[in-house]
Design a protein around this motif. Sequence first.
Motif, PDB file in Angstrom:
ATOM      1  N   ASP A 110      12.090  45.092  93.320  1.00 20.96           N
ATOM      2  CA  ASP A 110      12.988  46.143  92.841  1.00 20.96           C
ATOM      3  C   ASP A 110      14.059  46.489  93.864  1.00 20.96           C
ATOM      4  O   ASP A 110      15.140  46.963  93.500  1.00 20.96           O
ATOM      5  N   GLU A 111      13.766  46.271  95.149  1.00 17.78           N
ATOM      6  CA  GLU A 111      14.706  46.650  96.208  1.00 17.78           C
ATOM      7  C   GLU A 111      15.940  45.749  96.269  1.00 17.78           C
ATOM      8  O   GLU A 111      16.902  46.061  96.970  1.00 17.78           O
ATOM      9  N   ASP A 115      22.826  41.143  91.453  1.00 20.49           N
ATOM     10  CA  ASP A 115      23.975  40.497  92.081  1.00 20.49           C
ATOM     11  C   ASP A 115      23.596  39.881  93.419  1.00 20.49           C
ATOM     12  O   ASP A 115      23.980  38.748  93.736  1.00 20.49           O
ATOM     13  N   THR A 116      22.848  40.649  94.205  1.00 18.80           N
ATOM     14  CA  THR A 116      22.416  40.149  95.512  1.00 18.80           C
ATOM     15  C   THR A 116      21.541  38.909  95.356  1.00 18.80           C
ATOM     16  O   THR A 116      21.708  37.923  96.089  1.00 18.80           O
ATOM     17  N   ALA A 117      20.633  38.941  94.405  1.00 16.94           N
ATOM     18  CA  ALA A 117      19.748  37.793  94.185  1.00 16.94           C
ATOM     19  C   ALA A 117      20.535  36.553  93.788  1.00 16.94           C
ATOM     20  O   ALA A 117      20.295  35.453  94.303  1.00 16.94           O
ATOM     21  N   GLU A 277       6.266  31.682  99.667  1.00 20.29           N
ATOM     22  CA  GLU A 277       6.232  32.048 101.081  1.00 20.29           C
ATOM     23  C   GLU A 277       7.644  32.159 101.658  1.00 20.29           C
ATOM     24  O   GLU A 277       7.978  33.133 102.352  1.00 20.29           O
ATOM     25  N   LEU A 278       8.483  31.163 101.361  1.00 23.53           N
ATOM     26  CA  LEU A 278       9.856  31.197 101.859  1.00 23.53           C
ATOM     27  C   LEU A 278      10.633  32.355 101.233  1.00 23.53           C
ATOM     28  O   LEU A 278      11.390  33.051 101.923  1.00 23.53           O
ATOM     29  N   ALA A 279      10.445  32.574  99.923  1.00 25.29           N
ATOM     30  CA  ALA A 279      11.132  33.668  99.243  1.00 25.29           C
ATOM     31  C   ALA A 279      10.701  35.015  99.790  1.00 25.29           C
ATOM     32  O   ALA A 279      11.527  35.920  99.973  1.00 25.29           O
ATOM     33  N   ALA A 280       9.411  35.171 100.064  1.00 26.69           N
ATOM     34  CA  ALA A 280       8.911  36.442 100.585  1.00 26.69           C
ATOM     35  C   ALA A 280       9.529  36.762 101.943  1.00 26.69           C
ATOM     36  O   ALA A 280       9.889  37.919 102.220  1.00 26.69           O
ATOM     37  N   ALA A 287      15.591  43.044 102.071  1.00 27.73           N
ATOM     38  CA  ALA A 287      15.181  44.382 101.649  1.00 27.73           C
ATOM     39  C   ALA A 287      15.163  45.361 102.821  1.00 27.73           C
ATOM     40  O   ALA A 287      15.480  46.546 102.658  1.00 27.73           O
ATOM     41  N   ALA A 288      14.822  44.862 104.016  1.00 30.97           N
ATOM     42  CA  ALA A 288      14.751  45.717 105.206  1.00 30.97           C
ATOM     43  C   ALA A 288      16.108  45.906 105.877  1.00 30.97           C
ATOM     44  O   ALA A 288      16.229  46.676 106.831  1.00 30.97           O
TER      45      ALA A 288
END
Length: 324
Positions: A110-111, A115-117, A277-280, A287-288
Amino acid sequence: MAKAVRFHETGGPEVLRWEAVDVPEPGAGEVRIRHEAVGLNFADTYFRTGLYPSPLPAGMGVEAAGTVETVGPGVEDFAPGDRVTYTGSPLGAYSTERVMPAEHLIALPDEIGFDTAAAMTMRGLTTAYLLRRIWPVAAGDTVLLQAAAGGVGLIFTQWARLLGIRVIGTVSTKAKAEVAHAHGCDEVIIYTEENVAQRVRELTDGVGVRVAYDSIGARTYASSLASVARRGLLVCFGTASGPVPPIDAMQLALAGSVYVTRPALADFIADPAERRELAAELFGHVAAGRISIEINQRYELSDAVAAHRDLESGRSVGSSVFSV
């Protein structure tokens, strides 16, 4: 009715057509997605020109983000209303909605906005495998990155800084040099004005770089190869200026027993567990706020011809997206 950009013959941007399309109900293992944003990538032009062959007529684009509308039989990992992103085949991302295999989808936190994705799923996962999988680069290493102000480049330089890696980047203009510096590039070479390999050797006390990452191809591979340190690696991961010509094995010996690879993102995200794993790791940084994704060009899907012209002219800086 849904609409999509399609092409019926290969060629320049003018072959792209904005057409009405029928979107069927999803079959077994498939989902229907309503797109919110679509990514624009240089690799899209490879399909349009025929460098990457595909049966015609064909859809265009391999990256988008949106919401799952319906799911077909056997789909267990996604449900209607889920936010998702994806990158990869089959073609057809330049569309308002589509049906596609659920196995290619990545759950979107959700964060992170749609557009960013759409602006960073392909570029971010490419950066992830370049820095986290393809070669064991570590804090203190120096690398060369051609096209440091491009979509991959601006993510790469930020991520490399987090890892303590020194990046020597190349760009075509002073304006792009400022952008690259602002995003963490330690040294910037304007390749239209300077000898890249000579400058790299000066910046590394004659040693060269541990890895040279080159997405430009024909125009730059020779300078990239000449910049690599003994027993280092040349990564040819794109061909924006044309394919890299055949490299004789003796060239690699004379360059210092250098390794060369031509990787493809698909081979680093084919395993679902590795893709997650890579996406996370990527999504966590974004997100941070440790990695920022700047969208510098926005287009309507119906303006795909103009978008491709801008992309191939070199006018684009960083990431571009289509709004849906």
